[in-house]
Design a protein around this motif. Structure first.
Motif, PDB file in Angstrom:
ATOM      1  N   PRO A  43       0.794  -1.230   0.000  1.00  0.00           N
ATOM      2  CA  PRO A  43       0.000   0.000   0.000  1.00  0.00           C
ATOM      3  C   PRO A  43       0.823   1.274   0.000  1.00  0.00           C
ATOM      4  O   PRO A  43       0.307   2.343  -0.329  1.00  0.00           O
ATOM      5  N   ASP A  44       2.119   1.176   0.369  1.00  0.00           N
ATOM      6  CA  ASP A  44       2.960   2.377   0.380  1.00  0.00           C
ATOM      7  C   ASP A  44       3.665   2.609  -0.948  1.00  0.00           C
ATOM      8  O   ASP A  44       4.393   3.587  -1.106  1.00  0.00           O
ATOM      9  N   VAL A  46       3.664   3.843  -4.706  1.00  0.00           N
ATOM     10  CA  VAL A  46       2.888   4.819  -5.470  1.00  0.00           C
ATOM     11  C   VAL A  46       3.393   4.838  -6.905  1.00  0.00           C
ATOM     12  O   VAL A  46       4.603   4.863  -7.147  1.00  0.00           O
ATOM     13  N   THR A  63       1.692  -4.077  -9.508  1.00  0.00           N
ATOM     14  CA  THR A  63       2.132  -3.291  -8.342  1.00  0.00           C
ATOM     15  C   THR A  63       1.033  -3.115  -7.309  1.00  0.00           C
ATOM     16  O   THR A  63       1.290  -2.624  -6.214  1.00  0.00           O
ATOM     17  N   CYS A  65      -1.157  -0.935  -7.400  1.00  0.00           N
ATOM     18  CA  CYS A  65      -1.481   0.492  -7.319  1.00  0.00           C
ATOM     19  C   CYS A  65      -2.769   0.738  -8.105  1.00  0.00           C
ATOM     20  O   CYS A  65      -2.881   0.289  -9.245  1.00  0.00           O
ATOM     21  N   LYS A  69      -7.464   3.469  -4.540  1.00  0.00           N
ATOM     22  CA  LYS A  69      -6.700   3.543  -3.293  1.00  0.00           C
ATOM     23  C   LYS A  69      -5.895   4.826  -3.206  1.00  0.00           C
ATOM     24  O   LYS A  69      -5.312   5.121  -2.173  1.00  0.00           O
ATOM     25  N   ASN A  71      -3.112   5.392  -4.770  1.00  0.00           N
ATOM     26  CA  ASN A  71      -1.671   5.216  -4.982  1.00  0.00           C
ATOM     27  C   ASN A  71      -1.325   4.980  -6.453  1.00  0.00           C
ATOM     28  O   ASN A  71      -0.204   4.608  -6.783  1.00  0.00           O
ATOM     29  N   HIS A  85       7.363   5.534  -6.343  1.00  0.00           N
ATOM     30  CA  HIS A  85       7.898   5.920  -5.035  1.00  0.00           C
ATOM     31  C   HIS A  85       7.413   4.934  -3.988  1.00  0.00           C
ATOM     32  O   HIS A  85       6.377   4.290  -4.156  1.00  0.00           O
ATOM     33  N   ARG A  86       8.117   4.897  -2.883  1.00  0.00           N
ATOM     34  CA  ARG A  86       7.565   4.415  -1.626  1.00  0.00           C
ATOM     35  C   ARG A  86       7.147   5.668  -0.865  1.00  0.00           C
ATOM     36  O   ARG A  86       7.868   6.667  -0.877  1.00  0.00           O
ATOM     37  N   ARG A  87       5.979   5.637  -0.235  1.00  0.00           N
ATOM     38  CA  ARG A  87       5.537   6.814   0.521  1.00  0.00           C
ATOM     39  C   ARG A  87       6.589   7.175   1.567  1.00  0.00           C
ATOM     40  O   ARG A  87       7.083   6.321   2.282  1.00  0.00           O
ATOM     41  N   PRO A 157       6.726  11.509  -2.987  1.00  0.00           N
ATOM     42  CA  PRO A 157       5.598  11.155  -3.862  1.00  0.00           C
ATOM     43  C   PRO A 157       4.409  12.071  -3.616  1.00  0.00           C
ATOM     44  O   PRO A 157       4.392  12.849  -2.648  1.00  0.00           O
ATOM     45  N   PRO A 160      -1.035  11.521   0.027  1.00  0.00           N
ATOM     46  CA  PRO A 160      -2.170  10.584   0.039  1.00  0.00           C
ATOM     47  C   PRO A 160      -3.473  11.340  -0.178  1.00  0.00           C
ATOM     48  O   PRO A 160      -3.547  12.547   0.082  1.00  0.00           O
TER      49      PRO A 160
END
Length: 201
Positions: A43-44, A46, A63, A65, A69, A71, A85-87, A157, A160
């Protein structure tokens, strides 16, 4: 190095998208690059896609994504470019290299136009099909660094998604997210109702 995504995952991408094509192969390889560089889907993770082409379906499948959601972010820029990215951390942007198409567009594009217009002969349609398969195989076998120009990013990123109030459009009476409303002559309007009355379009 050939694509490292499993045949089962590739088959799932094809089933989700509805057919296999060079565009889907681009998305599969972009997702492969994201998973290689940033680790497994979660979930992290993006994804920012600068195109609405076939490959976005593969990116969603591989992914996890999604637009819902928040992302997967779609930016309608018409570029074969993908940022991951990772958040809370850095990421990278991958742009399809023109030379990765190996000059095949020179033959494919005129054939595609003829096919869309209904002017292509059976032989030309078969040639187009063969070229598309050839390009697809080429993308799936190519080194990722030969396929994409990859730029490391230190920027964060996209934020949210926020939970925003819904307002009622004063014209149609439908509820609309506050950030998508427009004010016109003291009234709150949704975008379609605003565009129907605003003169500077």
């Amino acid at each position: 190095m050939p694509c490292m995504i499993s045949p089962e995952q590739i088959s799932a991408c094809i089933a989700f998208h509805g057919h296999e094509c060079p565009g889907l192969a681009i998305g599969i390889r972009a997702a492969e690059l994201a998973l290689r560089e940033l680790g497994p889907a979660g979930p992290d993770l993006v994804a920012v896609c600068e195109t609405d082409m076939c490959g976005v379906d593969a990116i969603m499948m591989l992914t996890n994504c999604t637009v819902g959601k928040g992302n997967l972010v779609f930016r309608d820029l018409g570029k074969m470019a993908f940022t991951f990215h990772r958040r809370g951390g850095p990421g990278f942007r991958a742009v399809l290299r023109p030379q990765s198409r190996r000059g095949m567009d020179e033959h494919m594009v005129p054939l595609m136009r003829k096919d869309i217009d209904g002017r292509a002969t059976d032989a030309e349609r078969q040639e187009l099909l063969d070229l598309r398969k050839q390009m697809q195989r080429s993308f799936m076998a190519m080194e990722l660094e030969d396929m994409f120009d990859i730029t490391k990013l230190e920027s964060l990123p996209p934020r949210p998604p926020s939970i925003l109030e819904s307002l009622v459009c004063d014209t149609c009476g439908e509820r609309v997210m506050e950030s998508r409303t427009r004010r016109f002559q003291g009234r709150t309007l949704c975008i379609p109702c605003f565009e129907a009355v605003e003169q500077k379009r």
